[in-house]
Design an enzyme around this catalytic site. Structure first.
Site, PDB file in Angstrom:
ATOM      1  N   ILE A  97       6.729   9.798 -25.738  1.00 33.56           N
ATOM      2  CA  ILE A  97       8.094   9.442 -25.362  1.00 33.56           C
ATOM      3  C   ILE A  97       8.682  10.648 -24.640  1.00 33.56           C
ATOM      4  O   ILE A  97       8.933  11.681 -25.262  1.00 33.56           O
ATOM      5  CB  ILE A  97       8.943   9.073 -26.596  1.00 33.56           C
ATOM      6  CG1 ILE A  97       8.343   7.864 -27.316  1.00 33.56           C
ATOM      7  CG2 ILE A  97      10.382   8.790 -26.179  1.00 33.56           C
ATOM      8  CD1 ILE A  97       9.063   7.510 -28.612  1.00 33.56           C
ATOM      9  N   THR A 148      11.475  -0.179  -4.335  1.00 39.53           N
ATOM     10  CA  THR A 148      11.667   0.253  -5.717  1.00 39.53           C
ATOM     11  C   THR A 148      13.135   0.545  -5.995  1.00 39.53           C
ATOM     12  O   THR A 148      13.879   0.990  -5.104  1.00 39.53           O
ATOM     13  CB  THR A 148      10.848   1.520  -6.013  1.00 39.53           C
ATOM     14  OG1 THR A 148      11.186   2.039  -7.309  1.00 39.53           O
ATOM     15  CG2 THR A 148      11.112   2.611  -4.985  1.00 39.53           C
ATOM     16  N   TYR A 182       8.953  10.103  -4.641  1.00 45.05           N
ATOM     17  CA  TYR A 182       8.486   8.722  -4.500  1.00 45.05           C
ATOM     18  C   TYR A 182       9.605   7.824  -3.989  1.00 45.05           C
ATOM     19  O   TYR A 182       9.463   7.102  -2.992  1.00 45.05           O
ATOM     20  CB  TYR A 182       7.954   8.227  -5.839  1.00 45.05           C
ATOM     21  CG  TYR A 182       7.789   6.725  -5.927  1.00 45.05           C
ATOM     22  CD1 TYR A 182       6.910   6.063  -5.082  1.00 45.05           C
ATOM     23  CD2 TYR A 182       8.523   5.984  -6.849  1.00 45.05           C
ATOM     24  CE1 TYR A 182       6.761   4.675  -5.156  1.00 45.05           C
ATOM     25  CE2 TYR A 182       8.374   4.608  -6.935  1.00 45.05           C
ATOM     26  CZ  TYR A 182       7.504   3.961  -6.084  1.00 45.05           C
ATOM     27  OH  TYR A 182       7.365   2.598  -6.149  1.00 45.05           O
ATOM     28  N   ALA A 192       0.826  -1.212   0.000  1.00 46.78           N
ATOM     29  CA  ALA A 192       0.000   0.000   0.000  1.00 46.78           C
ATOM     30  C   ALA A 192       0.860   1.260   0.000  1.00 46.78           C
ATOM     31  O   ALA A 192       1.539   1.562   0.984  1.00 46.78           O
ATOM     32  CB  ALA A 192      -0.931  -0.008   1.210  1.00 46.78           C
TER      33      ALA A 192
END
Length: 329
Positions: A206, A116, A140, A73
């Site tokens: 892109i 990550t 993040y 989560a």
């Protein structure tokens, strides 16, 4: 004894729930359904709510005999994290603090964490190694690193053992075709490319053609989502056997550029897929490729589905069967 999967209605979480079900585990899922889907939870007991809700977590831990936690989560959009860091610190970092406090209170001593490769930032060398420096280039990645560090100190203070799995691009869909990738908004490259092939987008953007790579576009390491799910189960097994806390990279050791992904998608789908060049996005490293040597040696992890052709083919099968994704939230 049950495994609690936070974010288990999300993309990687739901595939991990499916893998747990396949081997007969008792499963409890907590998800606020902001990004997850009830349809994606193929079994187990589902609690709809937020990790920052103390009463909800009390209910979950009191009603179920939780043995281990797999923690997915979190908010995970790089671009959004750069514009709204408060959301990422509150949801990701504070949400994890709430979870760890309840684990300590209810004497649950095992957690596997979905981290990550963005924790590394711009790599010093490739492929990335677990001992490389961690210097995230986006909010993040910074919050995920903070979550890892928090787990380290909860291990020191309370003996909560953790495995943190660092990976970058999960992709593909379950072999059964029952679950796949459906985000709102969608930001991941492969589903965006396939939506373009389905005529749902006029072109694929892109973001940057001037990176120091062979064709000027970002290079990433792609892993089939079911291979990632298997790694989470192996990490739970390691901790069940008394293994110490650890960090592992999950990757296939080779990268593909944005243009290469688009070209392979054209081959798999047989569709013309229009592409347009856009400016770079803030916080995007040029290349991220992970070495998984340690995961192979210590977890026994052996990804078998992660050729790019297989990843895109499985995703294409799901997207063509569910062109509008899951039903509306």
């Amino acid at each position: 004894m049950a495994v609690l999967v936070t974010g288990g209605a999300g993309y990687i979480g739901s595939h991990t729930v499916a893998a747990l079900l396949e081997r007969g585990e008792e499963i409890v899922v907590v998800d606020n359904l902001q990004q997850g889907h009830k349809e994606a939870v193929l079994g187990g007991k589902l609690y709809i709510g937020d990790l920052r809700d103390s009463e909800l977590l009390d209910t979950v831990f009191q009603e179920n005999e939780i043995e281990a936690v797999i923690h997915f989560a979190a908010s995970s959009l790089v671009g959004e994290s750069m514009g709204n860091p408060a959301k990422y610190y509150h949801n990701n970092v504070y949400g994890t603090l709430c979870l760890l406090e309840k684990m300590s209170q209810y004497k649950v001593g095992t957690i596997v964490f979905s981290s990550t490769a963005a924790t590394y930032g711009e790599p010093v060398h490739l492929p990335l190694d677990e001992h490389d420096r961690t210097l995230p280039t986006n909010t993040y990645g910074e919050t995920k690193l903070a979550m890892e560090r928090m787990m380290h100190w909860f291990d020191i203070a309370h003996g909560i053992k953790y495995v943190s799995l660092r990976y970058f691009n999960a992709a593909g869909a379950h072999d059964s075709g029952a679950i796949g990738e459906d985000h709102a908004p969608e930001t991941h490259l492969i589903p965006l490319v396939l939506q373009t092939a389905l005529g749902k987008r006029p072109h694929i953007a892109i973001y940057g053609e001037d990176y120091p790579t062979e064709d000027g576009t970002c290079v990433r390491d792609y892993i089939h989502v079911s291979d990632l799910a298997d790694a989470h189960l192996l990490a739970v097994d390691r901790l069940r056997k008394g293994g110490d806390s650890a960090v592992y990279n999950l990757g296939n050791g080779q990268g593909f550029s944005v243009k290469q992904v688009i070209d392979i998608a054209r081959q798999v789908t047989g569709c013309e897929i229009a592409a347009s060049a856009e400016p770079r996005r803030a916080g995007d490293p040029a290349v991220l490729i992970a070495s998984s040597r340690r995961a192979h040696e210590e977890l026994g992890w052996n990804p078998t589905r992660s050729s790019l052709e297989n990843i895109i083919s499985s995703a294409w099968a799901w997207h063509t069967a569910k062109p509008d994704g899951y039903s509306k939230r």
